[in-house]
Motif scaffolding. Sequence first.
Motif, PDB file in Angstrom:
ATOM      1  N   ALA A 231       0.683   0.160  -4.357  1.00 29.24           N
ATOM      2  CA  ALA A 231       0.341  -0.061  -2.956  1.00 29.24           C
ATOM      3  C   ALA A 231       1.034   0.951  -2.048  1.00 29.24           C
ATOM      4  O   ALA A 231       0.450   1.377  -1.049  1.00 29.24           O
ATOM      5  CB  ALA A 231       0.725  -1.484  -2.551  1.00 29.24           C
TER       6      ALA A 231
ATOM      7  N   ILE B 230      -4.213  -7.329  -4.875  1.00 29.89           N
ATOM      8  CA  ILE B 230      -3.701  -5.949  -4.839  1.00 29.89           C
ATOM      9  C   ILE B 230      -4.115  -5.311  -3.520  1.00 29.89           C
ATOM     10  O   ILE B 230      -3.350  -4.579  -2.905  1.00 29.89           O
ATOM     11  CB  ILE B 230      -4.256  -5.125  -6.030  1.00 29.89           C
ATOM     12  N   ALA B 231      -5.352  -5.622  -3.097  1.00 27.97           N
ATOM     13  CA  ALA B 231      -5.888  -5.004  -1.883  1.00 27.97           C
ATOM     14  C   ALA B 231      -5.106  -5.429  -0.648  1.00 27.97           C
ATOM     15  O   ALA B 231      -4.905  -4.635   0.271  1.00 27.97           O
ATOM     16  CB  ALA B 231      -7.361  -5.364  -1.730  1.00 27.97           C
ATOM     17  N   MET B 232      -4.632  -6.697  -0.624  1.00 30.81           N
ATOM     18  CA  MET B 232      -3.983  -7.210   0.583  1.00 30.81           C
ATOM     19  C   MET B 232      -2.674  -6.474   0.900  1.00 30.81           C
ATOM     20  O   MET B 232      -2.555  -5.909   1.983  1.00 30.81           O
ATOM     21  CB  MET B 232      -3.775  -8.722   0.448  1.00 30.81           C
ATOM     22  N   PRO B 233      -1.673  -6.453  -0.014  1.00 31.80           N
ATOM     23  CA  PRO B 233      -0.452  -5.709   0.333  1.00 31.80           C
ATOM     24  C   PRO B 233      -0.711  -4.227   0.566  1.00 31.80           C
ATOM     25  O   PRO B 233      -0.068  -3.609   1.422  1.00 31.80           O
ATOM     26  CB  PRO B 233       0.467  -5.934  -0.880  1.00 31.80           C
ATOM     27  N   THR B 234      -1.662  -3.650  -0.204  1.00 29.79           N
ATOM     28  CA  THR B 234      -1.973  -2.234  -0.007  1.00 29.79           C
ATOM     29  C   THR B 234      -2.498  -2.009   1.401  1.00 29.79           C
ATOM     30  O   THR B 234      -2.074  -1.077   2.098  1.00 29.79           O
ATOM     31  CB  THR B 234      -3.026  -1.781  -1.040  1.00 29.79           C
ATOM     32  N   GLY B 235      -3.398  -2.884   1.848  1.00 25.82           N
ATOM     33  CA  GLY B 235      -3.947  -2.765   3.195  1.00 25.82           C
ATOM     34  C   GLY B 235      -2.887  -2.965   4.257  1.00 25.82           C
ATOM     35  O   GLY B 235      -2.847  -2.238   5.254  1.00 25.82           O
TER      36      GLY B 235
ATOM     37  N   THR C 234      -9.982  -2.645  -0.444  1.00 22.57           N
ATOM     38  CA  THR C 234      -8.651  -2.224  -0.015  1.00 22.57           C
ATOM     39  C   THR C 234      -8.743  -1.405   1.263  1.00 22.57           C
ATOM     40  O   THR C 234      -7.982  -1.618   2.213  1.00 22.57           O
ATOM     41  CB  THR C 234      -7.964  -1.400  -1.130  1.00 22.57           C
ATOM     42  N   ALA C 238      -7.329  -2.360   4.859  1.00 23.24           N
ATOM     43  CA  ALA C 238      -6.383  -1.434   5.497  1.00 23.24           C
ATOM     44  C   ALA C 238      -6.831  -1.135   6.917  1.00 23.24           C
ATOM     45  O   ALA C 238      -6.021  -1.151   7.856  1.00 23.24           O
ATOM     46  CB  ALA C 238      -6.269  -0.151   4.673  1.00 23.24           C
ATOM     47  N   PHE C 241      -6.252  -4.248   9.094  1.00 21.28           N
ATOM     48  CA  PHE C 241      -4.846  -4.472   9.418  1.00 21.28           C
ATOM     49  C   PHE C 241      -4.348  -3.426  10.429  1.00 21.28           C
ATOM     50  O   PHE C 241      -3.598  -3.755  11.349  1.00 21.28           O
ATOM     51  CB  PHE C 241      -3.977  -4.446   8.157  1.00 21.28           C
TER      52      PHE C 241
END
Lengths: 253, 253, 253, 253
Positions: A231, B230-235, C234, C238, C241
């Motif tokens: 990430a 995985i997408a959430m923290p990366t975003g 993602t 992103a 956010f």
Amino acid sequence: MIAVEDFRARIHAGLSGSLPGRLTWAQRFSAAMILLSVGFAIAITEPDIAARVGRWISPIELAFATWFAAEYLLRLWSVGEDPRYAGLQGRVRYAVTPMALLDLLSIAPFFAGWGSQSFVIRLLRLFRLLALSRLVRYSMAMRLVLDSIYSRRHELLFSISLAGSVILISAAALYSVEAELQPDAFGSIPRALWWSVCTLTTVGYGDVVPHTAWGKVFAGLTAMSGIGLIAMPTGILAGAFSEAFAAKRRNTE
Amino acid sequence: MIAVEDFRARIHAGLSGSLPGRLTWAQRFSAAMILLSVGFAIAITEPDIAARVGRWISPIELAFATWFAAEYLLRLWSVGEDPRYAGLQGRVRYAVTPMALLDLLSIAPFFAGWGSQSFVIRLLRLFRLLALSRLVRYSMAMRLVLDSIYSRRHELLFSISLAGSVILISAAALYSVEAELQPDAFGSIPRALWWSVCTLTTVGYGDVVPHTAWGKVFAGLTAMSGIGLIAMPTGILAGAFSEAFAAKRRNTE
Amino acid sequence: MIAVEDFRARIHAGLSGSLPGRLTWAQRFSAAMILLSVGFAIAITEPDIAARVGRWISPIELAFATWFAAEYLLRLWSVGEDPRYAGLQGRVRYAVTPMALLDLLSIAPFFAGWGSQSFVIRLLRLFRLLALSRLVRYSMAMRLVLDSIYSRRHELLFSISLAGSVILISAAALYSVEAELQPDAFGSIPRALWWSVCTLTTVGYGDVVPHTAWGKVFAGLTAMSGIGLIAMPTGILAGAFSEAFAAKRRNTE
Amino acid sequence: MIAVEDFRARIHAGLSGSLPGRLTWAQRFSAAMILLSVGFAIAITEPDIAARVGRWISPIELAFATWFAAEYLLRLWSVGEDPRYAGLQGRVRYAVTPMALLDLLSIAPFFAGWGSQSFVIRLLRLFRLLALSRLVRYSMAMRLVLDSIYSRRHELLFSISLAGSVILISAAALYSVEAELQPDAFGSIPRALWWSVCTLTTVGYGDVVPHTAWGKVFAGLTAMSGIGLIAMPTGILAGAFSEAFAAKRRNTE
């Protein structure tokens, strides 16, 4: 005399392109030849295919090599159109540019290995793959992407070094926990590194897996850190690209 | 007297750096020594390598330990240049800073284990890896990255707790479905957690795999949630870095 | 009378919190109890642990159940402080809110299953995990994250449906290519879906792998689409956010 | 006469939608029918299910085919409401639009294969899955997502070609290192490509794994490049979506 110069200018325009980000027909043909030659080099490493096409291999290789050599010489001749590379001295200056050296390196092995088929020569032929990197020269977006990455090199280096530390720490942890049970896979930190890299990158082949309870706990923590360490560079690159795209838009407005 | 103070100032400038984000030659050498010593400590855990270099291990370890001890003492002496750490009291204040304690902890095990080679000592030696964390002190970008992560700690904690819930729920689901067929792998929720973590992080070793139809349905849902988690923290990180980069640009403009 | 009302106000302030995003000590204790009870419920599914703690299981479970029941009743009583839930009617309105029903559902199974230990009761006990979702009520950042996801629900749904289509198409492709060679794994599209989901989410257990050349080509294409289908949600998150963080900053400025 | 035209206008409004991004009840029903028919087509490839529902398969298939044929004809008739497709010539123009051809292609195989059950016909029936793509026509967000991807096509192409180069280089490296030890898995570059794609996409089935030390080093480097090559398109898409969302907000303000 004027005709020759005019011809040279046309060749130069064809090979080096006049407008940025727009391929000439000569460049498109050149790119296709590179892709074809790489595809051919890959295909004939397969014994089944090599046996079937058999006697056509040598003529096809000769054809490719001749084309690339001709293109190289044409480029060297026509580059004189560019004031920076005019005259004999200019040609030498051009010939030692990284791209020209790469071109030469992708042609030379064939003529060097002509007739012999040793393993080393076959390996050298793989350098032909490097010719693919010529394709990206055609691309404009490459600059934006590479500049964005370069502008955030310190942040990326930090996330890489953090990943490296986690790889080392988890390898050390698994080594101390699993070494006695699985000496082949975890008998030393260098051996445990293989597992550690496979886990942190979330590849997870499964050829090496912890068996003890503590090993599984550490492995689970490593796998979860892996998400964070994927990430982080992704987020850094996303931020860099956002900025680069916004800056480009402001400039074009 | 002036010469000694001038020397101390130079040592301090060399070890602690004068400009932020720019390594002095002393710091670069120190970083190289840390990397070398860590690489050496890793390599000699491999029996093949240890057997080959054999009698060189002790002298090399002594050399590394001497260097790190000398650097530690020099740093302790020269840190007096910094008004915060001047005088004996200041040195004590410096010695109990986390970084100085970490330095000491990465040196002490060697002298403590001098002569003996028990497994515990070898484990302690792994703390030397922690010395790597000193490297990141050199980096400027680290602050931007860590601040961005810290500014979004609540959002990240939420996504982590969501991931934790999904891990527990999918482990419970697989336990209730697969426990009878595969008691070793899914006979209890703690056992099923191993599979659950491996799947949600998309590592997927394949050492434990559901066999029933319902198990596969739950596993598929878990794997797909994994993408989201995985997408959430990366975003979130991408958003945080975008903002941090933009704020930095505004400040420098 | 005033003392009781004052006490009720304090209980309400303690249980429901006065400041957003800030946990009271009562809430922290409650959260710790939930985590402990979930951890305990998980641990005793493991036969080894259950055998060891044996006779302590019943008393501990009773203690947890008593605490949660007491907390539920206290909350129901003190919620009258909130004008929306004042009076008996208000309490009923509160009791049918989703969160209060969830609370009740996480307590009821214990008293329902008191004495018996059948598998169904043990399964019901797993609902206690749902109590974890109460923790997220404490979090402020949750709202920002969920609002961001909700604001991009259409884009996310599009990327999910695209992923679903690729899963179906690749399962159909592998079914048509591998069905004869591996009837167990690819003998029907529902069977091939298991492989397809594992590949597209990049989990890759490796229990089912294509053997034919065409199967490997399709699998490679599926794996590469997987990258794109991870990148899309993602990237959408992103972007969402980034916007949410920027909007929040503008509001607080 | 007016009644028929009014009816045609209603049918057209129902099938083609009046407001963008808002499904009519006819469209919702149509979407449900598509999902049901796809689900049914998938389910009956499973021998167990096919054997159980047995004699219901033909009637159900006929019902679905009749519905889709009726919808197609109604659409063709009512599309005349749209000035672009008015008259017979307009209908022909509509019939050759990609979406109409796709509709026809998803209906034709059933009537073509009526009575026969050969494998080819069953394969053709899989084209019915393509009907799913009609669903996305209903979506508004799709345009924003696809436009964002299209606006960054050059950057994405660059990252794809970079990924392609890394795939080729790592396949060549593993071929030169592992070919002798594992001729089946790494005996040629095309064979090594299977491993290379599985590793770079972090799928990691584990059916093919390097055994030599150098093979593991190259594999580790490939896996780590994989992280970068996932991060790059994700970052590019995140940047593109950030910009698209910001542009949309500015427009609606």
